[in-house]
Design a protein around this motif. Structure first.
Motif, PDB file in Angstrom:
ATOM      1  N   TRP A 168      47.045  40.835  -0.053  1.00 65.56           N
ATOM      2  CA  TRP A 168      47.964  40.633  -1.171  1.00 65.56           C
ATOM      3  C   TRP A 168      47.337  39.923  -2.383  1.00 65.56           C
ATOM      4  O   TRP A 168      47.557  40.354  -3.524  1.00 65.56           O
ATOM      5  CB  TRP A 168      49.219  39.905  -0.706  1.00 65.56           C
ATOM      6  CG  TRP A 168      50.266  39.882  -1.759  1.00 65.56           C
ATOM      7  CD1 TRP A 168      50.666  38.822  -2.504  1.00 65.56           C
ATOM      8  CD2 TRP A 168      51.037  40.994  -2.217  1.00 65.56           C
ATOM      9  NE1 TRP A 168      51.640  39.196  -3.380  1.00 65.56           N
ATOM     10  CE2 TRP A 168      51.892  40.526  -3.224  1.00 65.56           C
ATOM     11  CE3 TRP A 168      51.082  42.342  -1.864  1.00 65.56           C
ATOM     12  CZ2 TRP A 168      52.784  41.361  -3.887  1.00 65.56           C
ATOM     13  CZ3 TRP A 168      51.976  43.161  -2.526  1.00 65.56           C
ATOM     14  CH2 TRP A 168      52.807  42.677  -3.523  1.00 65.56           C
ATOM     15  N   PRO A 169      46.550  38.844  -2.217  1.00 59.37           N
ATOM     16  CA  PRO A 169      45.944  38.220  -3.405  1.00 59.37           C
ATOM     17  C   PRO A 169      45.045  39.187  -4.184  1.00 59.37           C
ATOM     18  O   PRO A 169      45.055  39.191  -5.418  1.00 59.37           O
ATOM     19  CB  PRO A 169      45.135  37.055  -2.844  1.00 59.37           C
ATOM     20  CG  PRO A 169      45.764  36.750  -1.547  1.00 59.37           C
ATOM     21  CD  PRO A 169      46.277  38.047  -1.013  1.00 59.37           C
ATOM     22  N   GLY A 170      44.290  40.023  -3.492  1.00 61.47           N
ATOM     23  CA  GLY A 170      43.447  41.010  -4.158  1.00 61.47           C
ATOM     24  C   GLY A 170      44.267  42.082  -4.848  1.00 61.47           C
ATOM     25  O   GLY A 170      43.929  42.549  -5.937  1.00 61.47           O
ATOM     26  N   ILE A 171      45.363  42.489  -4.212  1.00 56.29           N
ATOM     27  CA  ILE A 171      46.253  43.481  -4.817  1.00 56.29           C
ATOM     28  C   ILE A 171      46.837  42.933  -6.108  1.00 56.29           C
ATOM     29  O   ILE A 171      46.878  43.624  -7.129  1.00 56.29           O
ATOM     30  CB  ILE A 171      47.368  43.878  -3.818  1.00 56.29           C
ATOM     31  CG1 ILE A 171      46.776  44.705  -2.680  1.00 56.29           C
ATOM     32  CG2 ILE A 171      48.490  44.635  -4.502  1.00 56.29           C
ATOM     33  CD1 ILE A 171      47.732  44.951  -1.529  1.00 56.29           C
ATOM     34  N   GLN A 172      47.266  41.677  -6.097  1.00 59.21           N
ATOM     35  CA  GLN A 172      47.810  41.061  -7.304  1.00 59.21           C
ATOM     36  C   GLN A 172      46.720  40.859  -8.358  1.00 59.21           C
ATOM     37  O   GLN A 172      46.950  41.094  -9.540  1.00 59.21           O
ATOM     38  CB  GLN A 172      48.467  39.730  -6.976  1.00 59.21           C
ATOM     39  CG  GLN A 172      49.819  39.868  -6.351  1.00 59.21           C
ATOM     40  CD  GLN A 172      50.500  38.524  -6.203  1.00 59.21           C
ATOM     41  OE1 GLN A 172      49.861  37.529  -5.876  1.00 59.21           O
ATOM     42  NE2 GLN A 172      51.800  38.510  -6.437  1.00 59.21           N
ATOM     43  N   HIS A 173      45.553  40.393  -7.923  1.00 58.69           N
ATOM     44  CA  HIS A 173      44.464  40.124  -8.859  1.00 58.69           C
ATOM     45  C   HIS A 173      43.996  41.398  -9.570  1.00 58.69           C
ATOM     46  O   HIS A 173      43.687  41.377 -10.756  1.00 58.69           O
ATOM     47  CB  HIS A 173      43.299  39.476  -8.107  1.00 58.69           C
ATOM     48  CG  HIS A 173      42.133  39.137  -8.964  1.00 58.69           C
ATOM     49  ND1 HIS A 173      42.158  38.101  -9.873  1.00 58.69           N
ATOM     50  CD2 HIS A 173      40.902  39.690  -9.075  1.00 58.69           C
ATOM     51  CE1 HIS A 173      40.997  38.037 -10.500  1.00 58.69           C
ATOM     52  NE2 HIS A 173      40.209  38.985 -10.023  1.00 58.69           N
ATOM     53  N   ARG A 174      43.949  42.490  -8.844  1.00 58.39           N
ATOM     54  CA  ARG A 174      43.524  43.771  -9.427  1.00 58.39           C
ATOM     55  C   ARG A 174      44.647  44.475 -10.182  1.00 58.39           C
ATOM     56  O   ARG A 174      44.408  45.475 -10.855  1.00 58.39           O
ATOM     57  CB  ARG A 174      43.016  44.713  -8.330  1.00 58.39           C
ATOM     58  CG  ARG A 174      41.755  44.271  -7.660  1.00 58.39           C
ATOM     59  CD  ARG A 174      40.575  44.688  -8.488  1.00 58.39           C
ATOM     60  NE  ARG A 174      39.339  44.257  -7.887  1.00 58.39           N
ATOM     61  CZ  ARG A 174      38.334  45.051  -7.642  1.00 58.39           C
ATOM     62  NH1 ARG A 174      38.419  46.338  -7.904  1.00 58.39           N
ATOM     63  NH2 ARG A 174      37.233  44.576  -7.134  1.00 58.39           N
ATOM     64  N   ILE A 176      47.140  46.147  -8.852  1.00 56.15           N
ATOM     65  CA  ILE A 176      47.487  47.394  -8.166  1.00 56.15           C
ATOM     66  C   ILE A 176      48.999  47.510  -7.997  1.00 56.15           C
ATOM     67  O   ILE A 176      49.575  48.571  -8.217  1.00 56.15           O
ATOM     68  CB  ILE A 176      46.763  47.484  -6.811  1.00 56.15           C
ATOM     69  CG1 ILE A 176      45.260  47.580  -7.041  1.00 56.15           C
ATOM     70  CG2 ILE A 176      47.257  48.664  -5.987  1.00 56.15           C
ATOM     71  CD1 ILE A 176      44.424  47.442  -5.789  1.00 56.15           C
ATOM     72  N   PHE A 177      49.643  46.409  -7.633  1.00 61.19           N
ATOM     73  CA  PHE A 177      51.093  46.440  -7.417  1.00 61.19           C
ATOM     74  C   PHE A 177      51.828  46.736  -8.728  1.00 61.19           C
ATOM     75  O   PHE A 177      52.763  47.534  -8.753  1.00 61.19           O
ATOM     76  CB  PHE A 177      51.563  45.112  -6.815  1.00 61.19           C
ATOM     77  CG  PHE A 177      52.995  45.116  -6.392  1.00 61.19           C
ATOM     78  CD1 PHE A 177      53.417  45.870  -5.317  1.00 61.19           C
ATOM     79  CD2 PHE A 177      53.932  44.361  -7.074  1.00 61.19           C
ATOM     80  CE1 PHE A 177      54.742  45.880  -4.923  1.00 61.19           C
ATOM     81  CE2 PHE A 177      55.258  44.360  -6.688  1.00 61.19           C
ATOM     82  CZ  PHE A 177      55.661  45.120  -5.605  1.00 61.19           C
ATOM     83  N   ASN A 178      51.387  46.107  -9.828  1.00 62.58           N
ATOM     84  CA  ASN A 178      52.017  46.364 -11.129  1.00 62.58           C
ATOM     85  C   ASN A 178      51.796  47.804 -11.572  1.00 62.58           C
ATOM     86  O   ASN A 178      52.688  48.423 -12.156  1.00 62.58           O
ATOM     87  CB  ASN A 178      51.493  45.395 -12.186  1.00 62.58           C
ATOM     88  CG  ASN A 178      51.943  43.973 -11.916  1.00 62.58           C
ATOM     89  OD1 ASN A 178      52.952  43.752 -11.262  1.00 62.58           O
ATOM     90  ND2 ASN A 178      51.186  43.015 -12.417  1.00 62.58           N
ATOM     91  N   ALA A 179      50.616  48.352 -11.309  1.00 63.91           N
ATOM     92  CA  ALA A 179      50.351  49.751 -11.658  1.00 63.91           C
ATOM     93  C   ALA A 179      51.249  50.674 -10.843  1.00 63.91           C
ATOM     94  O   ALA A 179      51.771  51.663 -11.372  1.00 63.91           O
ATOM     95  CB  ALA A 179      48.881  50.085 -11.402  1.00 63.91           C
ATOM     96  N   PHE A 180      51.446  50.345  -9.571  1.00 60.95           N
ATOM     97  CA  PHE A 180      52.328  51.146  -8.724  1.00 60.95           C
ATOM     98  C   PHE A 180      53.765  51.093  -9.238  1.00 60.95           C
ATOM     99  O   PHE A 180      54.449  52.118  -9.302  1.00 60.95           O
ATOM    100  CB  PHE A 180      52.247  50.647  -7.282  1.00 60.95           C
ATOM    101  CG  PHE A 180      53.130  51.386  -6.331  1.00 60.95           C
ATOM    102  CD1 PHE A 180      52.842  52.688  -5.959  1.00 60.95           C
ATOM    103  CD2 PHE A 180      54.263  50.784  -5.803  1.00 60.95           C
ATOM    104  CE1 PHE A 180      53.656  53.375  -5.075  1.00 60.95           C
ATOM    105  CE2 PHE A 180      55.083  51.456  -4.921  1.00 60.95           C
ATOM    106  CZ  PHE A 180      54.780  52.763  -4.560  1.00 60.95           C
ATOM    107  N   LEU A 181      54.214  49.896  -9.622  1.00 64.77           N
ATOM    108  CA  LEU A 181      55.573  49.770 -10.159  1.00 64.77           C
ATOM    109  C   LEU A 181      55.734  50.540 -11.466  1.00 64.77           C
ATOM    110  O   LEU A 181      56.776  51.157 -11.712  1.00 64.77           O
ATOM    111  CB  LEU A 181      55.931  48.301 -10.370  1.00 64.77           C
ATOM    112  CG  LEU A 181      56.253  47.498  -9.125  1.00 64.77           C
ATOM    113  CD1 LEU A 181      56.572  46.060  -9.488  1.00 64.77           C
ATOM    114  CD2 LEU A 181      57.403  48.110  -8.359  1.00 64.77           C
TER     115      LEU A 181
END
Length: 194
Positions: A168-174, A176-181
């Motif tokens: 999760w920290p890497g997903i947030q840092h990169r 990725i989650f915001n791009a998916f949303l």
């Protein structure tokens, strides 16, 4: 009020720095792995977690024995990491830049801890402000959790939870989650034909 919160946060950072003093040399490379500074870091995280859970699965111990073994391993790691770090890296290798990074890591941990605590408090404050909503959310979450845990193996659920928490920290840092949303929001809306 903001000054009091800031002072309290600074006190928490100081306490955490003292608590993690033996781990400070190990935390700097761990930060780069958790935030995926190299392309292979997510694979290393998934591989390590998969290997540990494969061992747990192969050993096929009872729950109590598994908790005891995990506790023993965590105690061993907590003992050995500071000893190895202090023997490999002397005090002369600790620079001001590394100290700044260590303080940044501690500050980030404190900020995320306080955010999580505030979210938990705000959820429990629903009990006083909106009890109906509180009980609807609580009961539905607990029923869903009970249904999922009765349908899927507990070790597999812990594996998924551990992997997601470490990634999760890497997903947030990169981002990725915001791009998916944003992809979800850009998806064309289906029009109902009547």
């Amino acid at each position: 009020m903001a000054d009091i919160v800031l002072q309290d946060q600074e006190q928490q950072v100081k306490k955490l720095k003292r608590f993690l003093e033996g781990w400070r040399v190990a935390l700097i490379p761990l930060k780069s792995i958790i935030l995926w500074e190299q392309q292979w870091h997510p694979c290393a995280i998934i591989g390590t977690v998969s290997f540990l859970y494969l061992l747990i699965w192969l050993l096929d111990m009872s729950s109590l024995a598994t908790f005891a073994l995990v506790g023993l391993m965590l105690n061993f790691v907590d003992f050995i990491v500071p000893v190895i770090c202090n023997s490999l890296y002397g005090p002369a290798s600790w620079t001001g830049q590394k100290e700044k990074m260590f303080e940044e890591i501690c500050r980030s941990i404190v900020v995320h801890y306080n955010k999580t605590l505030n979210q938990i408090r705000s959820f429990y404050s629903l009990r006083d402000t909106s009890p109906c909503m509180y009980y609807i959310i609580s009961i539905s979450m607990l029923c869903t959790l009970a249904w999922i845990s009765s349908s899927i193996s507990n070790i597999f659920l812990l594996y998924i939870l551990s992997t997601v928490m470490l990634l999760w920290p890497g997903i947030q840092h990169r981002g990725i989650f915001n791009a998916f949303l944003s992809l979800i929001h850009m998806a064309p809306k289906l029009v109902k034909s009547e």
